[in-house]
Design a protein around this motif. Structure first.
Motif, mmCIF file in Angstrom:
data_model
loop_
_atom_site.group_PDB
_atom_site.id
_atom_site.type_symbol
_atom_site.label_atom_id
_atom_site.label_comp_id
_atom_site.label_asym_id
_atom_site.label_seq_id
_atom_site.Cartn_x
_atom_site.Cartn_y
_atom_site.Cartn_z
ATOM 1 N N ILE A 88 -31.893 21.173 -14.108
ATOM 2 C CA ILE A 88 -32.809 21.536 -15.192
ATOM 3 C C ILE A 88 -34.055 22.189 -14.604
ATOM 4 O O ILE A 88 -34.528 21.813 -13.528
ATOM 5 N N VAL A 89 -34.569 23.207 -15.300
ATOM 6 C CA VAL A 89 -35.807 23.886 -14.920
ATOM 7 C C VAL A 89 -36.756 23.792 -16.100
ATOM 8 O O VAL A 89 -36.384 24.086 -17.244
ATOM 9 N N GLN A 191 -30.716 21.321 -28.841
ATOM 10 C CA GLN A 191 -29.479 21.066 -28.113
ATOM 11 C C GLN A 191 -28.446 22.180 -28.308
ATOM 12 O O GLN A 191 -27.538 22.349 -27.494
ATOM 13 N N THR A 192 -28.588 22.985 -29.367
ATOM 14 C CA THR A 192 -27.626 24.055 -29.613
ATOM 15 C C THR A 192 -27.739 25.185 -28.594
ATOM 16 O O THR A 192 -26.818 26.001 -28.466
ATOM 17 N N SER A 196 -25.147 23.292 -20.653
ATOM 18 C CA SER A 196 -24.472 22.169 -20.016
ATOM 19 C C SER A 196 -25.170 20.890 -20.449
ATOM 20 O O SER A 196 -26.305 20.914 -20.933
ATOM 21 N N GLU A 197 -24.488 19.787 -20.283
ATOM 22 C CA GLU A 197 -25.073 18.492 -20.635
ATOM 23 C C GLU A 197 -26.245 18.197 -19.711
ATOM 24 O O GLU A 197 -26.183 18.459 -18.506
ATOM 25 N N ILE A 198 -27.323 17.679 -20.279
ATOM 26 C CA ILE A 198 -28.448 17.262 -19.445
ATOM 27 C C ILE A 198 -28.125 15.872 -18.916
ATOM 28 O O ILE A 198 -28.179 14.880 -19.643
ATOM 29 N N HIS A 199 -27.732 15.842 -17.659
ATOM 30 C CA HIS A 199 -27.294 14.581 -17.052
ATOM 31 C C HIS A 199 -27.885 14.449 -15.653
ATOM 32 O O HIS A 199 -27.766 15.368 -14.848
ATOM 33 N N PRO A 200 -28.550 13.318 -15.361
ATOM 34 C CA PRO A 200 -28.741 12.194 -16.274
ATOM 35 C C PRO A 200 -29.679 12.553 -17.429
ATOM 36 O O PRO A 200 -30.507 13.465 -17.300
#
Length: 390
Positions: A88-89, A191-192, A196-200
């Motif tokens: 994530i950035v 979220q749309t 990619s999924e923000i994980h964690p």
């Protein structure tokens, strides 16, 4: 390239908001946070220390210790962005800096493409509408068609709404990285737009498919009230927001403005009236917090941007107008912007020059869109003369 298996986050802007809000939430959520900043002194300080404190400026004062971070300058951040472990950035640099940040981010994403770094989400955490999409447009101007095609497939640019007051207060600490914040925070992300999924998952981040409601609620309530209290506070020679809100005249106008915009927000977004009324009261309590010592001049800076058609002052005014609601208090707050006369604020200087050269009537029309001689225009101009007379 750094090959650490722990998930990493790159955050542009290591100022108080970066360290005290976004960066802190990322670190608390299990990311190694790489701060990037143009201030080499801050970069060196972050690399020299293992920890800093986020102090909650409330009656029951608490604190959070932030660890697991590092820092790089704008040259070395390109290699970080290529690291596949970066998930994530984020940014907290101020809206005017997004365009200046774009070339560096573009180079970093090109490096990521070359390294096969995989999908990534970019979230610009700035106080403006469509801030991340604005950043994306600036980034596109520095990329080839092939880069843009790859970007559209792998990089998510998600708009968000951020809400936390992080004043520029000097804490009486040995660690210059320590920062004071209010306890309340809200970070809503579209979220749309994620690739990619923000994980964690990030503590305090709310993913939503109805971001417009969050953005307008926050911008037309928190930011609106914050700005009006600052501009009226400046006119009435107060130094901090809590001091301004202790002034009955300012408090009355701010509360009135939030209710004027609030009626329209409830109608547009189908908010529960009681819930929105409670939201307004909570915000007014936040403004009155004496521990924040939020500087009036800091909040009031960049008046031309804050007079944007969809921004914190004209946005709720036009929304209320569209529903046939009065805007007396909003007009009073808008009028105070035209009295913000700060020599070290470029936008304030430009605005004052226009008032002197063209007069208040034409300047109000130019920057509000209210037709000269119309009811809304008259309310702003009358309030301006009333404030100036005091």
């Amino acid at each position: 390239m750094i090959m650490n298996q722990k998930p990493r986050a790159v955050h542009f802007g290591a100022g108080n908001i970066g360290r005290g809000f976004i960066g802190a939430l990322l670190a608390e959520s299990g990311y190694h946070v790489v701060f990037s900043d143009v201030n080499n002194k801050v970069v060196d300080e972050l690399n020299k220390r293992d920890t800093y404190e986020v102090r909650i400026l409330e009656a029951d004062e608490g604190s959070e210790e932030i660890t697991d971070f590092s820092a790089v300058d704008s040259h070395n951040v390109i290699a970080e962005l290529a690291d596949p472990n970066v998930r994530i950035v984020t940014t907290a640099v101020g809206p005017p800096i997004l365009e200046k940040l774009a070339p560096t981010l573009a180079k970093g994403l090109q490096a990521r493409r070359s390294a096969g770094g995989g999908p990534l989400n970019v979230i610009a955490c700035e106080n403006m509408v469509n801030q991340t999409q604005t950043l994306a447009k600036h980034v596109h101007t520095h990329l080839s068609p092939a880069d843009i095609e790859w970007l559209n497939q792998h990089i998510g640019f998600a708009n968000c709404s951020v809400d936390r007051i992080v004043p520029s207060v000097q804490l009486d600490d040995e660690n210059p990285l320590d920062v004071g914040v209010e306890e309340f925070s809200e970070w809503a992300v579209d979220q749309t737009a994620l690739k990619s999924e923000i994980h964690p998952p990030v503590n305090g981040m709310k993913l939503t498919d109805n971001l417009d409601g969050y953005i307008e609620r926050k911008l037309f309530t928190l930011n609106c009230g914050h700005a009006i209290s600052a501009y009226l506070g400046y006119v009435r020679q107060h130094h901090t927001i809590d001091e301004a809100m202790s002034d009955p005249e300012i408090s009355r106008v701010v509360r009135g403005a939030l209710h004027e915009g609030g009626v329209a927000l409830v109608r547009k977004h189908k908010f529960e009236e009681q819930d929105h009324a409670a939201y307004i009261e909570r915000i007014l309590l936040r403004f009155a917090n004496p521990k924040l010592k939020d500087d009036v001049k800091r909040v009031a800076r960049q008046p031309l941007r804050k007079l944007g058609r969809e921004d914190r002052l004209l946005g709720p005014a036009y929304l209320a107008q569209g529903y046939g609601m009065p805007i007396d208090n909003l007009a009073h707050g808008i009028a105070a912007v035209f009295l913000f006369d700060m020599p070290d604020d470029e936008e304030a200087v430009q605005l004052q020059e226009k008032v002197k050269t063209h007069g208040i009537d034409k300047t109000v029309t130019e920057h509000t869109g209210f037709e000269e001689g119309g009811d809304e225009h008259r309310k702003v101009v009358d309030a301006y003369h009333g404030l100036k007379g005091k």
